[in-house]
Design an enzyme around this catalytic site. Structure first.
Site, PDB file in Angstrom:
ATOM      1  N   ASP A  60       0.848  -1.192   0.000  1.00 34.73           N
ATOM      2  CA  ASP A  60       0.000   0.000   0.000  1.00 34.73           C
ATOM      3  C   ASP A  60       0.882   1.239   0.000  1.00 34.73           C
ATOM      4  O   ASP A  60       2.103   1.143   0.094  1.00 34.73           O
ATOM      5  CB  ASP A  60      -0.902   0.011   1.248  1.00 34.73           C
TER       6      ASP A  60
ATOM      7  N   ASP B 170       0.711   3.589   2.403  1.00 30.14           N
ATOM      8  CA  ASP B 170       0.550   4.170   3.727  1.00 30.14           C
ATOM      9  C   ASP B 170      -0.587   5.191   3.654  1.00 30.14           C
ATOM     10  O   ASP B 170      -1.555   4.991   2.910  1.00 30.14           O
ATOM     11  CB  ASP B 170       1.868   4.747   4.239  1.00 30.14           C
TER      12      ASP B 170
END
Length: 290
Positions: free
Chosen positions: A208, A210
């Site tokens: 991802d 973050d």
């Protein structure tokens, strides 16, 4: 010297096709119980040891993992080269979900973990200026490229305590610091591997962006798990390639990882705590025997 490759990773990474003589082996350590039993076996003529960092079924959080016991257990099994495989968030657009990053630096922001084998009674200071083994990292990079995954050689890993993910303010700050990825488990793991004189490399799997990324919003665990599942095959292929690239013989590390304690112990022999010295017999026995 015989090479033994250790892999510290999550569920599925240790399920390597072709692992011979495979068995789960319980290991007792003076630092308590490791995260789980260790799966040992032989792959392409090289001994392997796989330890699920969070335990099978993910029963240990990042702060409750017994990092000292994990490293001691692998050292007892004669591991010479340890490859960490872990999930991370990314602070860089070009390090996208699904990519691998071969980490070469850390910033340690953890605070609730035992970070050293050496405490009062036997003090030692090892250098972690270069916290990973360049030789082993090069091999991990080559193995990752062989899977076809997009892989980045080098990156700074921000180790946070967790288990919660970052706030937006924290994420932006770490990005401004020059960090590239963020995770919860490589510290103090890398420091302890250095104290145990084990060559260590970190393979970070980006799941991802973050929370800094305006186009992706907050981190969602469902998205992370989906990316992790997609990357499991690549991680297993990377691990499967390691024996062929490293070979069965472990020569002295050109970077000195296997000699990190050579001049590190500061406590005078007559002042050392015998109980602690006994606990250190596996990780530091080479230098404490004299």
């Amino acid at each position: 010297m015989e090479r033994v490759i250790g892999v510290m990773g999550g569920s599925g990474v240790y399920e390597i096709e072709g692992l011979e003589e495979a068995r789960w082996q319980s290991v007792e350590t003076p630092w308590g119980a490791p995260s789980d039993a260790v799966l040992t076996g032989v792959l392409s003529g090289v001994r392997m040891a796989f330890l699920p960092r969070h335990g099978r079924g993910h029963v240990h959080g990042p702060s409750s993992v017994n990092y000292r016991a994990n490293i001691d257990a692998l050292k007892q099994l004669d591991v010479t080269d340890l490859v960490s495989v872990s999930a991370v968030g990314s602070f860089r657009e070009e390090m996208a979900p699904g990519d691998f990053v071969i980490v070469d630096q850390f910033i340690d922001r953890t605070f609730a973990r035992e970070k050293s084998f050496f405490t009062s009674g036997c003090v030692a200071h090892v250098s972690v200026a270069h916290p990973v083994c360049d030789r082993l990292s090069d091999i991990a990079f080559e193995a990752a490229r062989g899977t076809g995954v997009s892989v980045h050689r080098g990156g700074t890993y921000l180790a946070m305590e967790g288990p919660q993910f970052s706030s937006v303010a924290e994420s932006r700050m770490y990005r401004d610091w020059g960090c590239d990825v963020i995770g919860m488990t490589n510290m103090p793991e890398a420091k302890l591997a250095r104290e145990a004189e084990i060559c260590y490399a970190s393979v970070a799997m980006v799941t991802d962006y973050d929370s800094w990324h305006p186009g992706h919003g907050a981190v969602e665990i469902t998205d992370i798990l989906a990316t992790l599942r997609a990357n499991t095959a690549n991680a297993k292929a990377l691990v499967a390639a390691l024996p062929g690239l490293l070979g069965a013989t472990h020569a002295p590390c050109p970077h000195g990882c296997d000699r990190a304690l050579e001049h590190a112990i500061m406590t005078a022999p007559e002042k050392r705590d015998p109980a602690l010295v006994s606990k250190l017999s596996t990780v530091a026995g080479r230098v404490l025997k004299g």
